[in-house]
Enzyme design. Structure first.
Site, PDB file in Angstrom:
ATOM      1  N   GLU A  55     -17.113   0.309  -9.823  1.00  0.00           N
ATOM      2  CA  GLU A  55     -16.277   1.038 -10.777  1.00  0.00           C
ATOM      3  C   GLU A  55     -16.990   2.333 -11.156  1.00  0.00           C
ATOM      4  O   GLU A  55     -18.129   2.314 -11.617  1.00  0.00           O
ATOM      5  CB  GLU A  55     -15.985   0.245 -12.047  1.00  0.00           C
ATOM      6  CG  GLU A  55     -15.027   1.016 -12.962  1.00  0.00           C
ATOM      7  CD  GLU A  55     -14.794   0.386 -14.318  1.00  0.00           C
ATOM      8  OE1 GLU A  55     -13.749   0.686 -14.932  1.00  0.00           O
ATOM      9  OE2 GLU A  55     -15.658  -0.377 -14.791  1.00  0.00           O
ATOM     10  N   ASP A 135     -12.548  11.694 -16.259  1.00  0.00           N
ATOM     11  CA  ASP A 135     -12.447  12.918 -17.058  1.00  0.00           C
ATOM     12  C   ASP A 135     -11.594  13.943 -16.305  1.00  0.00           C
ATOM     13  O   ASP A 135     -11.890  14.272 -15.155  1.00  0.00           O
ATOM     14  CB  ASP A 135     -13.847  13.480 -17.296  1.00  0.00           C
ATOM     15  CG  ASP A 135     -13.887  14.550 -18.386  1.00  0.00           C
ATOM     16  OD1 ASP A 135     -12.928  15.347 -18.469  1.00  0.00           O
ATOM     17  OD2 ASP A 135     -14.874  14.583 -19.133  1.00  0.00           O
TER      18      ASP A 135
END
Length: 265
Positions: A55, A135
């Site tokens: 991840e 982001d």
């Protein structure tokens, strides 16, 4: 900047947490000899021969805690660049392990995930790469910091096992247009063919070394599939991360895709 995640308590990553100091120095000839910098992350786990999933951007570790608990025979490596979030997630997992509540199959690494993939990871390491709510770096001057780039997709293909999957979810429409523009060049069309977004003409050109390497891959390198929810997702959720739950409360919509590695030239 502190996010106050520990609420004044000391957080201890224990054996769960790893940092760049746990990695050997990059050799001087890393550009011409990238294999000299490889570190096999499977060796960090108690049972190294289990399947391994990655991840990128683990945040507080919610997805890892939920999914790893349901897949005890799979190892999970989470990479988080923000030190406080890495420390919080590693401490969270450590406490569960020490309480005898499973999660011995989780490790958290504090480093830049894209650099780790490029310089450190051996080929065909991961069964799945999870990229959830990364982001968006909305300012144009920061677009080069976005995770999805031509180089990243090349390294994702290299480090995935044949048939392995890159799974992507975002709430940010402009970032999704950016991702889609890259996916157009790297994957078969999805189930619903669409017009290329105008942004597709404005993503950075593919670096020459990536284009050259791509010539040795099957074309296209990935097969695009519909996103299927992981078992750990709650009712009405895609993946069940903290960001998703926060954004759902704000009424945001989500976009998701799966890119499956195609093997053979």
């Amino acid at each position: 900047m502190s996010f106050g995640l520990g609420h004044g308590k000391t957080m201890d990553p224990g054996a769960v947490g790893l940092t760049q100091q746990d990695l050997p120095p990059l050799p001087d000839d890393v550009v011409t000899n990238p294999g000299g910098a490889r570190v096999d992350p499977r060796a960090w786990f108690d049972v190294p021969d289990r399947p391994l999933e990655l991840e990128i951007g683990s945040g507080k570790g919610t997805f890892l805690v939920q999914q790893a608990g349901l897949q005890p025979e799979t190892n999970f490596l989470g990479i988080e660049w923000a030190r406080e979030f890495w420390l919080y997630a590693a401490d969270r997992v450590r406490r569960r392990v020490e309480a005898g509540d499973g999660l011995g199959n989780v490790r958290l690494l504090h480093t830049d995930a894209t650099e780790f993939l490029r310089w450190r990871c051996p080929s065909e390491t991961f069964g799945v790469i999870h990229l959830y709510f990364s982001d968006p770096w909305p300012k144009a001057k920061h677009h080069k910091k976005r995770v999805v780039q031509h180089r990243f997709l090349l390294e994702a293909w290299r480090t995935l096992l044949p048939g392995g999957e890159l799974r992507v979810v975002t709430d940010h429409d402009e970032l999704w247009a950016w991702d889609e523009a890259h996916f157009d060049l790297w994957a078969t069309p999805g189930d619903e063919p669409r017009e290329r977004d105008a942004l597709a003409e404005r993503i950075p050109a593919m670096p020459s070394e990536v284009s050259e390497a791509m010539g040795d891959l099957p074309m296209p390198p990935f097969e695009r599939l519909a996103f299927d929810r992981p078992e750990s997702a709650g009712e009405g959720e895609l993946v069940g991360t903290n960001f998703e739950r926060k954004f759902r409360e704000e009424g945001r919509s989500f976009n998701a895709a799966v890119l499956r590695k195609r093997a053979g030239a």
